[in-house]
Write a protein that holds these residues in place. Structure first.
Motif, PDB file in Angstrom:
ATOM      1  N   LYS A  62       0.832  -1.205   0.000  1.00  0.00           N
ATOM      2  CA  LYS A  62       0.000   0.000   0.000  1.00  0.00           C
ATOM      3  C   LYS A  62       0.866   1.254   0.000  1.00  0.00           C
ATOM      4  O   LYS A  62       0.547   2.243  -0.659  1.00  0.00           O
ATOM      5  CB  LYS A  62      -0.926  -0.001   1.217  1.00  0.00           C
ATOM      6  CG  LYS A  62      -1.990  -1.092   1.178  1.00  0.00           C
ATOM      7  CD  LYS A  62      -2.821  -1.087   2.455  1.00  0.00           C
ATOM      8  CE  LYS A  62      -3.864  -2.206   2.437  1.00  0.00           C
ATOM      9  NZ  LYS A  62      -4.652  -2.234   3.701  1.00  0.00           N
ATOM     10  N   ARG A  63       1.972   1.217   0.746  1.00  0.00           N
ATOM     11  CA  ARG A  63       2.893   2.358   0.760  1.00  0.00           C
ATOM     12  C   ARG A  63       3.513   2.593  -0.606  1.00  0.00           C
ATOM     13  O   ARG A  63       3.710   3.740  -1.014  1.00  0.00           O
ATOM     14  CB  ARG A  63       3.990   2.129   1.791  1.00  0.00           C
ATOM     15  CG  ARG A  63       3.535   2.199   3.240  1.00  0.00           C
ATOM     16  CD  ARG A  63       4.611   1.686   4.163  1.00  0.00           C
ATOM     17  NE  ARG A  63       5.843   2.459   4.010  1.00  0.00           N
ATOM     18  CZ  ARG A  63       7.043   2.018   4.397  1.00  0.00           C
ATOM     19  NH1 ARG A  63       7.166   0.804   4.927  1.00  0.00           N
ATOM     20  NH2 ARG A  63       8.114   2.766   4.248  1.00  0.00           N
ATOM     21  N   ALA A  64       3.820   1.497  -1.307  1.00  0.00           N
ATOM     22  CA  ALA A  64       4.438   1.635  -2.632  1.00  0.00           C
ATOM     23  C   ALA A  64       3.445   2.149  -3.661  1.00  0.00           C
ATOM     24  O   ALA A  64       3.810   2.901  -4.573  1.00  0.00           O
ATOM     25  CB  ALA A  64       5.014   0.299  -3.081  1.00  0.00           C
ATOM     26  N   ASN A  66       0.407   3.864  -3.092  1.00  0.00           N
ATOM     27  CA  ASN A  66      -0.639   4.657  -2.426  1.00  0.00           C
ATOM     28  C   ASN A  66      -1.359   5.607  -3.364  1.00  0.00           C
ATOM     29  O   ASN A  66      -2.480   6.010  -3.124  1.00  0.00           O
ATOM     30  CB  ASN A  66      -0.048   5.435  -1.245  1.00  0.00           C
ATOM     31  CG  ASN A  66       1.111   6.333  -1.676  1.00  0.00           C
ATOM     32  OD1 ASN A  66       1.456   6.400  -2.841  1.00  0.00           O
ATOM     33  ND2 ASN A  66       1.711   6.998  -0.704  1.00  0.00           N
ATOM     34  N   SER A  67      -0.726   6.004  -4.477  1.00  0.00           N
ATOM     35  CA  SER A  67      -1.378   6.879  -5.451  1.00  0.00           C
ATOM     36  C   SER A  67      -0.613   6.802  -6.759  1.00  0.00           C
ATOM     37  O   SER A  67       0.522   6.321  -6.813  1.00  0.00           O
ATOM     38  CB  SER A  67      -1.410   8.328  -4.955  1.00  0.00           C
ATOM     39  OG  SER A  67      -0.109   8.867  -4.926  1.00  0.00           O
ATOM     40  N   SER A  69       0.666   9.140  -8.254  1.00  0.00           N
ATOM     41  CA  SER A  69       1.780  10.082  -8.236  1.00  0.00           C
ATOM     42  C   SER A  69       2.904   9.634  -7.304  1.00  0.00           C
ATOM     43  O   SER A  69       3.831  10.393  -7.039  1.00  0.00           O
ATOM     44  CB  SER A  69       1.284  11.472  -7.786  1.00  0.00           C
ATOM     45  OG  SER A  69       0.729  11.403  -6.479  1.00  0.00           O
ATOM     46  N   SER A  70       2.822   8.397  -6.797  1.00  0.00           N
ATOM     47  CA  SER A  70       3.858   7.906  -5.895  1.00  0.00           C
ATOM     48  C   SER A  70       5.160   7.675  -6.656  1.00  0.00           C
ATOM     49  O   SER A  70       5.180   7.561  -7.885  1.00  0.00           O
ATOM     50  CB  SER A  70       3.411   6.601  -5.229  1.00  0.00           C
ATOM     51  OG  SER A  70       3.310   5.564  -6.184  1.00  0.00           O
ATOM     52  N   VAL A  71       6.250   7.597  -5.895  1.00  0.00           N
ATOM     53  CA  VAL A  71       7.565   7.398  -6.499  1.00  0.00           C
ATOM     54  C   VAL A  71       7.608   6.095  -7.286  1.00  0.00           C
ATOM     55  O   VAL A  71       8.235   6.000  -8.344  1.00  0.00           O
ATOM     56  CB  VAL A  71       8.650   7.418  -5.403  1.00  0.00           C
ATOM     57  CG1 VAL A  71      10.013   7.090  -5.993  1.00  0.00           C
ATOM     58  CG2 VAL A  71       8.681   8.767  -4.705  1.00  0.00           C
ATOM     59  N   TRP A  73       5.204   4.492  -9.014  1.00  0.00           N
ATOM     60  CA  TRP A  73       4.565   4.555 -10.321  1.00  0.00           C
ATOM     61  C   TRP A  73       5.306   5.503 -11.265  1.00  0.00           C
ATOM     62  O   TRP A  73       5.358   5.259 -12.475  1.00  0.00           O
ATOM     63  CB  TRP A  73       3.107   4.972 -10.175  1.00  0.00           C
ATOM     64  CG  TRP A  73       2.269   3.965  -9.467  1.00  0.00           C
ATOM     65  CD1 TRP A  73       1.617   4.112  -8.281  1.00  0.00           C
ATOM     66  CD2 TRP A  73       2.027   2.607  -9.887  1.00  0.00           C
ATOM     67  NE1 TRP A  73       0.977   2.956  -7.928  1.00  0.00           N
ATOM     68  CE2 TRP A  73       1.208   2.005  -8.898  1.00  0.00           C
ATOM     69  CE3 TRP A  73       2.422   1.857 -10.978  1.00  0.00           C
ATOM     70  CZ2 TRP A  73       0.782   0.690  -8.985  1.00  0.00           C
ATOM     71  CZ3 TRP A  73       1.998   0.531 -11.069  1.00  0.00           C
ATOM     72  CH2 TRP A  73       1.190  -0.027 -10.088  1.00  0.00           C
ATOM     73  N   ARG A 261      15.656   2.564  -1.732  1.00  0.00           N
ATOM     74  CA  ARG A 261      14.743   2.305  -0.612  1.00  0.00           C
ATOM     75  C   ARG A 261      15.310   1.251   0.333  1.00  0.00           C
ATOM     76  O   ARG A 261      15.150   1.351   1.554  1.00  0.00           O
ATOM     77  CB  ARG A 261      13.391   1.835  -1.148  1.00  0.00           C
ATOM     78  CG  ARG A 261      12.704   2.810  -2.064  1.00  0.00           C
ATOM     79  CD  ARG A 261      12.169   4.002  -1.324  1.00  0.00           C
ATOM     80  NE  ARG A 261      11.759   5.055  -2.247  1.00  0.00           N
ATOM     81  CZ  ARG A 261      11.286   6.227  -1.867  1.00  0.00           C
ATOM     82  NH1 ARG A 261      11.162   6.498  -0.589  1.00  0.00           N
ATOM     83  NH2 ARG A 261      10.945   7.136  -2.759  1.00  0.00           N
TER      84      ARG A 261
END
Length: 297
Positions: A62-64, A66-67, A69-71, A73, A261
């Motif tokens: 979910k953190r990876a 989350n949207s 625009s996340s790092v 994607w 990461r």
């Protein structure tokens, strides 16, 4: 067909056992372990006792994701561009080189050897040389382009938006000879009578290429595309060497992002989750490509 004897079958099985064991330790166990830690909060606080890391379910995933625009994607988008343009560049250079060197002329073998140099040399050597060539102030690329009047000021090839272009060039440079030699071997299996008959019927060189050459090399191109996609999607050496391990946003493809990461932020659980997601994306793209090629065939 001559039947295989029982002794030969037993010998073949015995020879396969070490390969299976080695593959298990090199591939399957690390993969299973990576999936396992992707469900745990494995960070710097649990580095001494990995098994004590708490189970958090799908929180890392979910953190990876989350949207959009996340790092993750954004890195995925740049990775897809990196892979697609690398395949296109390798196809163009490999096909042109193979078609040209499939003809008889003096010095052909020497040119073949020269074309294979980027593939023979260690990738670290080739990419390090390319990095020096692309330096903004002292690189030979900017020097030549400035002296010829193509550029009015030096270009920062390894930073900003140009960094993505640079790592694509680097990836093409070390991989296109493999396309060249494989396509050339495939072209040498095409009967010359087909081209002669097509010429008699009035076919142009382009028509011969589209109707004879491409259909014959299509199976080879399919394999080359899949291999290059796999090698490029999880490629680490090219962006790391060319950008020095500190890529700009445009060159921060998934392999580098996962490394940052995991080993810079010490968030191994998140890095493992991103790795699993990357693997699933690769499998999905390969399955979609194979189905598309099957429908076209």
């Amino acid at each position: 067909m001559r039947p295989i004897s029982k002794k030969r079958a037993v010998f073949a099985v015995k020879m396969m056992i070490p390969a299976v064991i080695l593959s298990t330790f090199v591939h399957f166990i690390p993969t299973i372990w990576g999936v396992y830690i992707s469900f745990r909060r494995l960070n710097i606080f649990y580095i001494r006792n990995w098994l004590a890391a708490p189970f958090i379910g799908l929180d890392n995933y979910k953190r990876a994701a989350n949207s959009l625009s996340s790092v993750f994607w954004i890195s995925t988008w740049y990775t897809l561009i990196f892979v697609a343009l690398s395949i296109l560049g390798c196809f163009i250079l490999g096909m042109i080189g193979a078609v040209l060197l499939n003809k008889e002329f003096k010095g052909r073998n020497i040119i073949r050897g020269i074309f294979l140099l980027p593939y023979i040399l260690p990738a670290v050597v080739s990419l390090t040389n390319l990095r020096f060539m692309l330096l903004q102030d002292w690189g030979i690329v900017n020097s030549v382009l400035l002296k010829t009047g193509i550029l009015k000021e030096p270009v920062a090839w390894l930073t900003g938006k140009m960094a993505l272009f640079s790592i694509i060039v680097g990836n093409i440079w070390i991989r296109w000879p493999f396309w060249f030699i494989t396509i050339l071997a495939s072209l040498q299996g095409i009967p010359k009578d087909l081209y002669d008959a097509a010429k008699i019927d009035g076919a142009s060189n382009w028509q011969c290429f589209m109707n004879i050459t491409l259909p014959f090399v299509k199976p080879v191109l399919t394999v080359l595309t899949i291999l290059t996609a796999l090698w490029s999607f999880n490629n680490f050496n090219v962006p790391f060497i060319l950008t020095g391990g500190a890529p700009p946003r445009e060159a921060n493809i998934l392999s580098i992002n996962i490394w940052l990461r995991s080993f810079k932020n010490w968030d191994f659980g998140l890095g493992a989750a991103m790795s699993v997601m990357m693997m699933l994306i690769m499998l999905s793209l390969i399955i979609a490509y194979l189905r598309m090629m099957k429908l076209e065939g």
